[in-house]
Scaffold this motif. Structure first.
Motif, PDB file in Angstrom:
ATOM      1  N   GLY A  13     -79.117 -39.044 -34.685  1.00  0.00           N
ATOM      2  CA  GLY A  13     -79.570 -38.717 -33.340  1.00  0.00           C
ATOM      3  C   GLY A  13     -78.998 -39.702 -32.346  1.00  0.00           C
ATOM      4  O   GLY A  13     -78.823 -40.885 -32.666  1.00  0.00           O
ATOM      5  N   HIS A  52     -87.228 -35.068 -33.724  1.00  0.00           N
ATOM      6  CA  HIS A  52     -85.908 -34.452 -33.585  1.00  0.00           C
ATOM      7  C   HIS A  52     -84.876 -35.190 -34.438  1.00  0.00           C
ATOM      8  O   HIS A  52     -83.985 -34.564 -35.019  1.00  0.00           O
ATOM      9  N   SER A  88     -76.578 -28.053 -25.118  1.00  0.00           N
ATOM     10  CA  SER A  88     -77.994 -27.986 -25.482  1.00  0.00           C
ATOM     11  C   SER A  88     -78.798 -27.267 -24.412  1.00  0.00           C
ATOM     12  O   SER A  88     -79.648 -26.404 -24.714  1.00  0.00           O
ATOM     13  N   VAL A 128     -80.530 -35.278 -29.613  1.00  0.00           N
ATOM     14  CA  VAL A 128     -81.958 -35.120 -29.885  1.00  0.00           C
ATOM     15  C   VAL A 128     -82.818 -35.176 -28.627  1.00  0.00           C
ATOM     16  O   VAL A 128     -84.016 -34.891 -28.689  1.00  0.00           O
ATOM     17  N   ASP A 129     -82.218 -35.521 -27.486  1.00  0.00           N
ATOM     18  CA  ASP A 129     -82.957 -35.452 -26.224  1.00  0.00           C
ATOM     19  C   ASP A 129     -82.455 -34.315 -25.339  1.00  0.00           C
ATOM     20  O   ASP A 129     -82.766 -34.260 -24.148  1.00  0.00           O
ATOM     21  N   GLY A 130     -81.675 -33.403 -25.926  1.00  0.00           N
ATOM     22  CA  GLY A 130     -81.263 -32.194 -25.223  1.00  0.00           C
ATOM     23  C   GLY A 130     -80.608 -32.437 -23.885  1.00  0.00           C
ATOM     24  O   GLY A 130     -80.794 -31.661 -22.946  1.00  0.00           O
ATOM     25  N   THR A 187     -82.200 -25.134 -30.401  1.00  0.00           N
ATOM     26  CA  THR A 187     -81.559 -26.360 -29.920  1.00  0.00           C
ATOM     27  C   THR A 187     -82.624 -27.427 -29.786  1.00  0.00           C
ATOM     28  O   THR A 187     -83.821 -27.140 -29.888  1.00  0.00           O
ATOM     29  N   PHE A 188     -82.206 -28.663 -29.577  1.00  0.00           N
ATOM     30  CA  PHE A 188     -83.156 -29.720 -29.232  1.00  0.00           C
ATOM     31  C   PHE A 188     -83.391 -29.678 -27.728  1.00  0.00           C
ATOM     32  O   PHE A 188     -82.468 -29.869 -26.936  1.00  0.00           O
ATOM     33  N   THR A 224     -85.268 -34.221 -38.030  1.00  0.00           N
ATOM     34  CA  THR A 224     -84.789 -32.841 -38.154  1.00  0.00           C
ATOM     35  C   THR A 224     -83.267 -32.820 -38.225  1.00  0.00           C
ATOM     36  O   THR A 224     -82.663 -32.119 -39.050  1.00  0.00           O
ATOM     37  N   ALA A 239     -86.848 -34.180 -24.705  1.00  0.00           N
ATOM     38  CA  ALA A 239     -88.105 -34.533 -25.373  1.00  0.00           C
ATOM     39  C   ALA A 239     -89.297 -34.527 -24.430  1.00  0.00           C
ATOM     40  O   ALA A 239     -90.406 -34.151 -24.831  1.00  0.00           O
TER      41      ALA A 239
END
Length: 277
Positions: free
Chosen positions: A90, A270, A123, A116-118, A133-134, A273, A137
């Motif tokens: 991530g 995330h 994303s 992981v923070d989109g 998608t991520f 994952t 957060a």
């Protein structure tokens, strides 16, 4: 009026993350989150330390990469390097960024599988299209809390105050994806109080202490305060006036102790994952 306990929700998520991280390590994978810090901002440093502490408790490795006085190429080069590193699962890039450099610009260089923070445009595009998608957060934390409170989203009238790519827009997309009827308000919205007072669910992310008062809140509404505004004594206050929320809302997220802890927990969820592939 009910206070929505973000710390309790975060503790539940962290328990899940710890179990998942232990399974990954037993299988030979060390779940790792890389945190790129291109700033000396003290508030950012405090947040990064909080992520490091949470990651350590959950059994997730945090790898902080500091950049002193970087240009755009320094940031994007490091993000590309981390994206190509198989030991990193991530990646997040902290703000503020150098003048003239946008998060959307540099986040385009994060591998979407590790975003992981989109934050990257791919994303965000997948989120807009309703594809897996991520999500950012903080926006995901808003939905997580609403789900845990068993708030019926389908058909609900939701108003999001704030249109940033970090919270406002993605939160609106997540609500739309769950069939809420969503209005996004911002600095140029006329008759803001009237718009907000129609909301069954009011999400506020404007970065202005106490900006939303009782006149903005429909009686019985669910109010999610995403604001984290530092005070002179080292504390935090939200964007919603607590007295106004107590007088009108059916449920409300306090600051601190609401959205913030859930945001950190979801970043780590995330990450594990992503580590599972």
């Amino acid at each position: 009026m009910k206070l929505i306990d973000g710390r309790a929700a975060a503790a539940d998520i962290m328990s899940e993350v710890s179990a998942a991280a232990a399974e990954l390590r037993a299988a030979g994978t060390d779940p790792t989150l890389a945190i790129v810090v291109p700033t000396r901002d003290e508030a950012t440093a405090w947040y990064v330390r909080s992520i490091e502490r949470a990651a350590a408790k959950a059994g997730v490795t945090s790898r902080v990469e500091h950049l002193a006085d970087p240009g755009a190429e320094d940031v994007t080069g490091l993000l590309r390097k981390l994206s190509a590193d198989p030991s990193v699962h991530g990646i997040i890039c902290q703000t503020p960024l150098p003048d003239g450099v946008s998060l959307e610009e540099v986040a385009a260089h994060i591998d979407t599988r590790k975003d992981v923070d989109g934050a990257g445009p791919t994303s965000l595009g997948r989120l807009a299209a309703g594809l897996p998608t991520f999500a950012p957060a903080t926006a995901a934390a808003v939905l997580e809390l609403l789900h845990r409170e068993q708030v019926e989203l389908a058909g609900a009238r939701a108003v999001v105050v704030g249109r940033s790519m970090v919270v406002g827009k993605p939160a609106a997309l997540l609500l739309l994806n769950e069939h809420a009827t969503v209005t996004v308000c911002h600095s140029r919205t006329s008759e803001l109080a009237e718009e907000c007072a129609e909301a069954d669910i009011l999400v506020v992310a404007v970065g202005r202490p106490g900006f939303i008062g009782a006149e903005h809140i429909k009686p019985g509404a669910i109010v999610i305060d995403v604001g984290t505004n530092p005070t002179d004594d080292g504390g935090l206050v939200g964007d919603v006036d607590p007295a106004g929320a107590r007088s009108r809302a059916g449920a409300y997220t306090p600051v601190p102790g609401g959205v913030g802890p859930v945001t950190t927990a979801l970043l780590l969820r995330h990450t594990v994952t992503a580590a599972r592939g």
